[in-house]
Write a protein that holds these residues in place. Sequence first.
Motif, PDB file in Angstrom:
ATOM      1  N   PHE A   1       0.794  -1.213   0.000  1.00 49.97           N
ATOM      2  CA  PHE A   1       0.000   0.000   0.000  1.00 49.97           C
ATOM      3  C   PHE A   1       0.835   1.275   0.000  1.00 49.97           C
ATOM      4  CE2 PHE A   1      -3.044  -3.118   1.359  1.00 49.97           C
ATOM      5  CZ  PHE A   1      -4.192  -2.716   0.705  1.00 49.97           C
ATOM      6  N   LEU A   2       2.070   1.223   0.462  1.00 51.91           N
ATOM      7  CA  LEU A   2       2.888   2.421   0.504  1.00 51.91           C
ATOM      8  C   LEU A   2       3.686   2.517  -0.783  1.00 51.91           C
ATOM      9  CD1 LEU A   2       4.090   2.195   4.186  1.00 51.91           C
ATOM     10  CD2 LEU A   2       2.172   3.504   3.275  1.00 51.91           C
ATOM     11  N   THR A   3       3.041   2.988  -1.830  1.00 53.91           N
ATOM     12  CA  THR A   3       3.691   3.046  -3.131  1.00 53.91           C
ATOM     13  C   THR A   3       3.819   4.495  -3.569  1.00 53.91           C
ATOM     14  OG1 THR A   3       1.549   2.682  -4.207  1.00 53.91           O
ATOM     15  CG2 THR A   3       2.896   0.746  -3.765  1.00 53.91           C
ATOM     16  N   MET A   4       3.351   4.789  -4.747  1.00 51.64           N
ATOM     17  CA  MET A   4       3.544   6.106  -5.326  1.00 51.64           C
ATOM     18  C   MET A   4       2.771   7.173  -4.570  1.00 51.64           C
ATOM     19  SD  MET A   4       2.829   7.248  -9.209  1.00 51.64           S
ATOM     20  CE  MET A   4       3.150   8.933  -9.723  1.00 51.64           C
ATOM     21  N   LYS A   5       3.361   8.361  -4.445  1.00 53.29           N
ATOM     22  CA  LYS A   5       2.677   9.505  -3.866  1.00 53.29           C
ATOM     23  C   LYS A   5       1.969  10.260  -4.978  1.00 53.29           C
ATOM     24  CE  LYS A   5       5.688  10.156   0.133  1.00 53.29           C
ATOM     25  NZ  LYS A   5       6.564  11.092   0.878  1.00 53.29           N
ATOM     26  N   TRP A   6       0.662  10.093  -5.050  1.00 52.35           N
ATOM     27  CA  TRP A   6      -0.126  10.758  -6.073  1.00 52.35           C
ATOM     28  C   TRP A   6      -0.367  12.216  -5.685  1.00 52.35           C
ATOM     29  CZ3 TRP A   6      -1.017   8.362 -10.572  1.00 52.35           C
ATOM     30  CH2 TRP A   6      -0.897   6.970 -10.603  1.00 52.35           C
ATOM     31  N   PRO A   7      -0.758  13.053  -6.661  1.00 53.23           N
ATOM     32  CA  PRO A   7      -1.137  14.424  -6.317  1.00 53.23           C
ATOM     33  C   PRO A   7      -2.194  14.417  -5.222  1.00 53.23           C
ATOM     34  CG  PRO A   7      -1.076  14.133  -8.700  1.00 53.23           C
ATOM     35  CD  PRO A   7      -0.905  12.769  -8.098  1.00 53.23           C
ATOM     36  N   ARG A   8      -2.141  15.426  -4.361  1.00 49.40           N
ATOM     37  CA  ARG A   8      -3.098  15.499  -3.259  1.00 49.40           C
ATOM     38  C   ARG A   8      -3.884  16.796  -3.369  1.00 49.40           C
ATOM     39  NH1 ARG A   8      -1.651  11.292   0.089  1.00 49.40           N
ATOM     40  NH2 ARG A   8      -3.203  11.900   1.635  1.00 49.40           N
ATOM     41  N   GLN A   9      -5.104  16.740  -2.875  1.00 46.23           N
ATOM     42  CA  GLN A   9      -5.967  17.922  -2.893  1.00 46.23           C
ATOM     43  C   GLN A   9      -6.970  17.817  -1.759  1.00 46.23           C
ATOM     44  OE1 GLN A   9      -7.581  17.110  -6.876  1.00 46.23           O
ATOM     45  NE2 GLN A   9      -9.570  16.763  -5.946  1.00 46.23           N
ATOM     46  N   PHE A  10      -7.572  18.934  -1.407  1.00 46.77           N
ATOM     47  CA  PHE A  10      -8.616  18.910  -0.393  1.00 46.77           C
ATOM     48  C   PHE A  10      -9.964  18.720  -1.067  1.00 46.77           C
ATOM     49  CE2 PHE A  10      -5.322  20.718   2.244  1.00 46.77           C
ATOM     50  CZ  PHE A  10      -5.592  20.132   3.481  1.00 46.77           C
ATOM     51  N   ILE A  11     -10.781  17.866  -0.473  1.00 44.28           N
ATOM     52  CA  ILE A  11     -12.129  17.624  -0.962  1.00 44.28           C
ATOM     53  C   ILE A  11     -13.116  17.872   0.174  1.00 44.28           C
ATOM     54  CG2 ILE A  11     -11.408  15.911  -2.674  1.00 44.28           C
ATOM     55  CD1 ILE A  11     -12.415  13.737  -0.723  1.00 44.28           C
ATOM     56  N   THR A  12     -14.355  18.128  -0.204  1.00 48.69           N
ATOM     57  CA  THR A  12     -15.419  18.286   0.797  1.00 48.69           C
ATOM     58  C   THR A  12     -16.249  17.018   0.819  1.00 48.69           C
ATOM     59  OG1 THR A  12     -15.509  20.679   0.432  1.00 48.69           O
ATOM     60  CG2 THR A  12     -17.397  19.651   1.518  1.00 48.69           C
ATOM     61  N   ARG A  13     -16.277  16.387   1.981  1.00 48.72           N
ATOM     62  CA  ARG A  13     -17.051  15.153   2.123  1.00 48.72           C
ATOM     63  C   ARG A  13     -18.545  15.463   2.129  1.00 48.72           C
ATOM     64  NH1 ARG A  13     -15.397  12.679   7.503  1.00 48.72           N
ATOM     65  NH2 ARG A  13     -16.640  10.904   6.770  1.00 48.72           N
ATOM     66  N   GLU A  14     -19.345  14.409   2.055  1.00 46.78           N
ATOM     67  CA  GLU A  14     -20.797  14.578   2.047  1.00 46.78           C
ATOM     68  C   GLU A  14     -21.318  15.179   3.332  1.00 46.78           C
ATOM     69  OE1 GLU A  14     -22.694  11.016  -0.408  1.00 46.78           O
ATOM     70  OE2 GLU A  14     -20.886  10.386   0.668  1.00 46.78           O
ATOM     71  N   ASP A  15     -20.577  15.006   4.427  1.00 48.10           N
ATOM     72  CA  ASP A  15     -21.017  15.595   5.693  1.00 48.10           C
ATOM     73  C   ASP A  15     -20.549  17.037   5.863  1.00 48.10           C
ATOM     74  OD1 ASP A  15     -18.323  15.430   6.257  1.00 48.10           O
ATOM     75  OD2 ASP A  15     -18.526  13.987   7.907  1.00 48.10           O
ATOM     76  N   GLY A  16     -19.882  17.582   4.832  1.00 48.95           N
ATOM     77  CA  GLY A  16     -19.471  18.974   4.863  1.00 48.95           C
ATOM     78  C   GLY A  16     -18.064  19.221   5.361  1.00 48.95           C
ATOM     79  N   THR A  17     -17.383  18.206   5.865  1.00 56.84           N
ATOM     80  CA  THR A  17     -16.025  18.392   6.359  1.00 56.84           C
ATOM     81  C   THR A  17     -15.032  18.318   5.208  1.00 56.84           C
ATOM     82  OG1 THR A  17     -15.781  16.022   6.810  1.00 56.84           O
ATOM     83  CG2 THR A  17     -16.606  17.415   8.607  1.00 56.84           C
TER      84      THR A  17
END
Length: 363
Positions: free
Chosen positions: A7-23
């Motif tokens: 599971f600890l493989t490539m570091k993909w681009p990261r971004q912030f997302i808004t979950r369905e609960d608003g967080t």
Amino acid sequence: MFNNIIFLTMKWPRQFITREDGTDVEAQAPLIISASRSTDISAFYSDWFFNRLKIGYSAWINPFTKEKNYIAYNKCKFIVFWSKNPRPLLPYLHILKEHNIKCYVQYTLDDYEQEKLEKVPSLISRIEIFKLLVEQLGKGAVIWRFDPMILTDDISVDDLLQKVQNIGDQLKDFTEKLVFSYADIAMYRKVKHNLEVSGIPYHEWEIEQMEEFADKLSTMNRERGWDYQLATCGEKIDIAKYGISHNRCVDGDLITRLAWDDKELMHFMKVKIEDVPAPSLFGDSELPKGAILLPNNHYFISTHKKDPGQRQFCECMASKDIGEYNTCPHLCEYCYANATKELALQNWKRHQENKLSETITGK
């Protein structure tokens, strides 16, 4: 069907997302997704996956840290599906086209019906599904896997070859490749334990048997006019002398062949698409060594790079797997991805009670 995942493989681009609960949370945003080495998303979770694709993200529980991790889909360009029964995937393929996402299917189509080593639809039905997939995706986008090749008191090398011949004859002209592996039971303690609990009289493969199988399979491929590319998945043994290579299940070259016109994906993969040179005075176009032809008079040179986070003998390129262990109700007797059948069924029941969850397991 399933191969061990690091599971600890490539570091993909990261971004912030808004979950369905608003967080707001941080998520990986992979361009290439594996769905999935650890469970059969196509067979059991197609509705969940395409709902999550519509919403724009999903989550999975890291099996080591137990933390919830998030995957954003807005950058996804390609998906490799792995399945024993991809029929539920068929009605959703048009959605991928709408999102400009290409795909291919690693289709595990083996024959252990008589031995009852797995819970899958009939062989006749699964071959029909294979051909329906080819109609929609094309011959090169559906790969035949007979995985694993398992020996028991009731299944000999010749029995396996007969099973392969039966399926191979029916898939002729419907696929380019046959991928297989030799069941390595001693390597996985829980597989060994589960086979013994179920009373399956398994045998470990000996080198001589592997060589015999490879030799006979290669001869069969030639004599029956299949012309399949033959490849092993994650195997240490070198059987290249029989025309059998080490496979790339997440294959950069095949992804390029299927999605060469996606400039963003090609840039990420560092693939340069070139125009075929004009014909010479002798009427032939001179291509560089190793050139792979594409439609519309284009070609590329392979830049496939192995994911260093995968197993030693795995040739896959980097992708983000979105599945989870202990979630596959096929209940294959030889499966390493389920610790126990009971746990897999518990998680399947939880999923059915909460199909719209961020995770496959409904947590």
